[in-house]
Design a protein around this motif. Sequence first.
Motif, PDB file in Angstrom:
ATOM      1  N   ARG A  40      50.910  56.322  31.235  1.00 14.29           N
ATOM      2  CA  ARG A  40      50.789  55.683  32.551  1.00 14.29           C
ATOM      3  C   ARG A  40      51.120  54.207  32.471  1.00 14.29           C
ATOM      4  O   ARG A  40      51.160  53.611  31.389  1.00 14.29           O
ATOM      5  CB  ARG A  40      49.381  55.830  33.098  1.00 14.29           C
ATOM      6  CG  ARG A  40      48.346  55.035  32.296  1.00 14.29           C
ATOM      7  CD  ARG A  40      46.939  55.337  32.738  1.00 14.29           C
ATOM      8  NE  ARG A  40      46.008  54.652  31.876  1.00 14.29           N
ATOM      9  CZ  ARG A  40      45.158  53.728  32.293  1.00 14.29           C
ATOM     10  NH1 ARG A  40      45.096  53.395  33.546  1.00 14.29           N
ATOM     11  NH2 ARG A  40      44.340  53.153  31.437  1.00 14.29           N
ATOM     12  N   ILE A  41      51.299  53.633  33.658  1.00 11.81           N
ATOM     13  CA  ILE A  41      51.366  52.181  33.807  1.00 11.81           C
ATOM     14  C   ILE A  41      50.144  51.798  34.621  1.00 11.81           C
ATOM     15  O   ILE A  41      49.960  52.287  35.733  1.00 11.81           O
ATOM     16  CB  ILE A  41      52.642  51.730  34.536  1.00 11.81           C
ATOM     17  CG1 ILE A  41      53.883  52.115  33.744  1.00 11.81           C
ATOM     18  CG2 ILE A  41      52.603  50.217  34.788  1.00 11.81           C
ATOM     19  CD1 ILE A  41      55.190  51.843  34.475  1.00 11.81           C
ATOM     20  N   ALA A  42      49.299  50.964  34.051  1.00  9.42           N
ATOM     21  CA  ALA A  42      48.127  50.460  34.775  1.00  9.42           C
ATOM     22  C   ALA A  42      48.454  49.034  35.214  1.00  9.42           C
ATOM     23  O   ALA A  42      48.528  48.134  34.394  1.00  9.42           O
ATOM     24  CB  ALA A  42      46.897  50.481  33.879  1.00  9.42           C
ATOM     25  N   GLU A  43      48.687  48.870  36.495  1.00 14.42           N
ATOM     26  CA  GLU A  43      48.963  47.543  37.055  1.00 14.42           C
ATOM     27  C   GLU A  43      47.702  47.028  37.715  1.00 14.42           C
ATOM     28  O   GLU A  43      47.058  47.761  38.477  1.00 14.42           O
ATOM     29  CB  GLU A  43      50.053  47.618  38.126  1.00 14.42           C
ATOM     30  CG  GLU A  43      51.421  47.947  37.629  1.00 14.42           C
ATOM     31  CD  GLU A  43      52.429  47.986  38.768  1.00 14.42           C
ATOM     32  OE1 GLU A  43      53.540  47.472  38.564  1.00 14.42           O
ATOM     33  OE2 GLU A  43      52.125  48.520  39.846  1.00 14.42           O
ATOM     34  N   VAL A  44      47.366  45.785  37.431  1.00 10.55           N
ATOM     35  CA  VAL A  44      46.220  45.167  38.097  1.00 10.55           C
ATOM     36  C   VAL A  44      46.682  43.860  38.727  1.00 10.55           C
ATOM     37  O   VAL A  44      47.597  43.207  38.221  1.00 10.55           O
ATOM     38  CB  VAL A  44      45.042  44.917  37.135  1.00 10.55           C
ATOM     39  CG1 VAL A  44      44.533  46.227  36.553  1.00 10.55           C
ATOM     40  CG2 VAL A  44      45.398  43.949  36.040  1.00 10.55           C
ATOM     41  N   ALA A  45      46.059  43.503  39.818  1.00  6.69           N
ATOM     42  CA  ALA A  45      46.391  42.255  40.488  1.00  6.69           C
ATOM     43  C   ALA A  45      45.958  41.072  39.634  1.00  6.69           C
ATOM     44  O   ALA A  45      44.966  41.146  38.905  1.00  6.69           O
ATOM     45  CB  ALA A  45      45.709  42.194  41.851  1.00  6.69           C
ATOM     46  N   GLU A  46      46.706  40.001  39.725  1.00 11.73           N
ATOM     47  CA  GLU A  46      46.324  38.773  39.033  1.00 11.73           C
ATOM     48  C   GLU A  46      45.001  38.272  39.590  1.00 11.73           C
ATOM     49  O   GLU A  46      44.740  38.372  40.789  1.00 11.73           O
ATOM     50  CB  GLU A  46      47.389  37.698  39.223  1.00 11.73           C
ATOM     51  CG  GLU A  46      48.703  38.030  38.540  1.00 11.73           C
ATOM     52  CD  GLU A  46      49.745  36.967  38.753  1.00 11.73           C
ATOM     53  OE1 GLU A  46      49.538  35.831  38.282  1.00 11.73           O
ATOM     54  OE2 GLU A  46      50.755  37.270  39.409  1.00 11.73           O
ATOM     55  N   SER A  47      44.164  37.747  38.718  1.00 10.37           N
ATOM     56  CA  SER A  47      42.896  37.178  39.147  1.00 10.37           C
ATOM     57  C   SER A  47      43.158  36.006  40.090  1.00 10.37           C
ATOM     58  O   SER A  47      44.128  35.275  39.933  1.00 10.37           O
ATOM     59  CB  SER A  47      42.107  36.693  37.928  1.00 10.37           C
ATOM     60  OG  SER A  47      41.029  35.891  38.325  1.00 10.37           O
ATOM     61  N   ARG A  48      42.276  35.827  41.041  1.00  9.70           N
ATOM     62  CA  ARG A  48      42.374  34.717  41.999  1.00  9.70           C
ATOM     63  C   ARG A  48      41.408  33.583  41.645  1.00  9.70           C
ATOM     64  O   ARG A  48      41.173  32.688  42.452  1.00  9.70           O
ATOM     65  CB  ARG A  48      42.084  35.205  43.413  1.00  9.70           C
ATOM     66  CG  ARG A  48      43.046  36.255  43.908  1.00  9.70           C
ATOM     67  CD  ARG A  48      44.336  35.605  44.282  1.00  9.70           C
ATOM     68  NE  ARG A  48      45.240  36.600  44.856  1.00  9.70           N
ATOM     69  CZ  ARG A  48      46.535  36.518  44.763  1.00  9.70           C
ATOM     70  NH1 ARG A  48      47.101  35.510  44.140  1.00  9.70           N
ATOM     71  NH2 ARG A  48      47.303  37.440  45.296  1.00  9.70           N
ATOM     72  N   ALA A  49      40.847  33.629  40.450  1.00 13.19           N
ATOM     73  CA  ALA A  49      39.897  32.586  40.039  1.00 13.19           C
ATOM     74  C   ALA A  49      40.570  31.219  40.072  1.00 13.19           C
ATOM     75  O   ALA A  49      41.794  31.100  39.974  1.00 13.19           O
ATOM     76  CB  ALA A  49      39.360  32.879  38.646  1.00 13.19           C
ATOM     77  N   SER A  50      39.770  30.182  40.176  1.00 12.87           N
ATOM     78  CA  SER A  50      40.306  28.829  40.379  1.00 12.87           C
ATOM     79  C   SER A  50      40.822  28.156  39.112  1.00 12.87           C
ATOM     80  O   SER A  50      41.512  27.152  39.186  1.00 12.87           O
ATOM     81  CB  SER A  50      39.241  27.950  41.034  1.00 12.87           C
ATOM     82  OG  SER A  50      38.118  27.846  40.171  1.00 12.87           O
ATOM     83  N   ASN A  51      40.499  28.702  37.928  1.00 14.85           N
ATOM     84  CA  ASN A  51      41.007  28.070  36.704  1.00 14.85           C
ATOM     85  C   ASN A  51      41.548  29.127  35.741  1.00 14.85           C
ATOM     86  O   ASN A  51      41.167  30.305  35.798  1.00 14.85           O
ATOM     87  CB  ASN A  51      39.945  27.196  36.032  1.00 14.85           C
ATOM     88  CG  ASN A  51      38.775  27.999  35.513  1.00 14.85           C
ATOM     89  OD1 ASN A  51      38.907  28.747  34.555  1.00 14.85           O
ATOM     90  ND2 ASN A  51      37.621  27.848  36.158  1.00 14.85           N
ATOM     91  N   ALA A  52      42.421  28.698  34.854  1.00 16.96           N
ATOM     92  CA  ALA A  52      43.142  29.612  33.969  1.00 16.96           C
ATOM     93  C   ALA A  52      42.207  30.390  33.042  1.00 16.96           C
ATOM     94  O   ALA A  52      42.408  31.588  32.815  1.00 16.96           O
ATOM     95  CB  ALA A  52      44.171  28.845  33.152  1.00 16.96           C
TER      96      ALA A  52
END
Length: 160
Positions: A40-52
Amino acid sequence: MRIGLFAVGRLKSGPEKDLAARYFDRFAKAGPAVGLEFSRIAEVAESRASNAETRKREEAAMLAKSLSEGSVLILLDERGKALDSEAFANLLGSYRDQGKRDLTIAIGGADGLDPSLYDRADMTLCLGKMTWPHQIVRTLIAEQLYRAVTILSGHPYHRV
């Protein structure tokens, strides 16, 4: 051995997605003959947190959730070990021959990978010293997975 891809960020429709899908499809069709299966390919959205640092930590947690118990983890990172295609094929064959059931290749987010993942990883692999867009990385790894199957099966696709 089942091989899957974990990717931070979703690949949008377009030629990059089509090309990656073509190689994943080839891999899925040819792999079982040599004991490799595309899972499979498990794609997840990029985190929206304020710092790296927080973004990397949150993305690492999503990766950890997607890993099965005892899964081999290969991280893609420009500071990793550079292998030629035959060595990559042999690495996959070695994990398969050791009886490993699952292997996950991880593409991190724009900020890179969380340091905790390097401790968990079985290997950190470099696709070149340059930084590549995730769309291209996905296509490169898809092609190399297919190429690995052809090398392991003795198919003439791979020529030196």
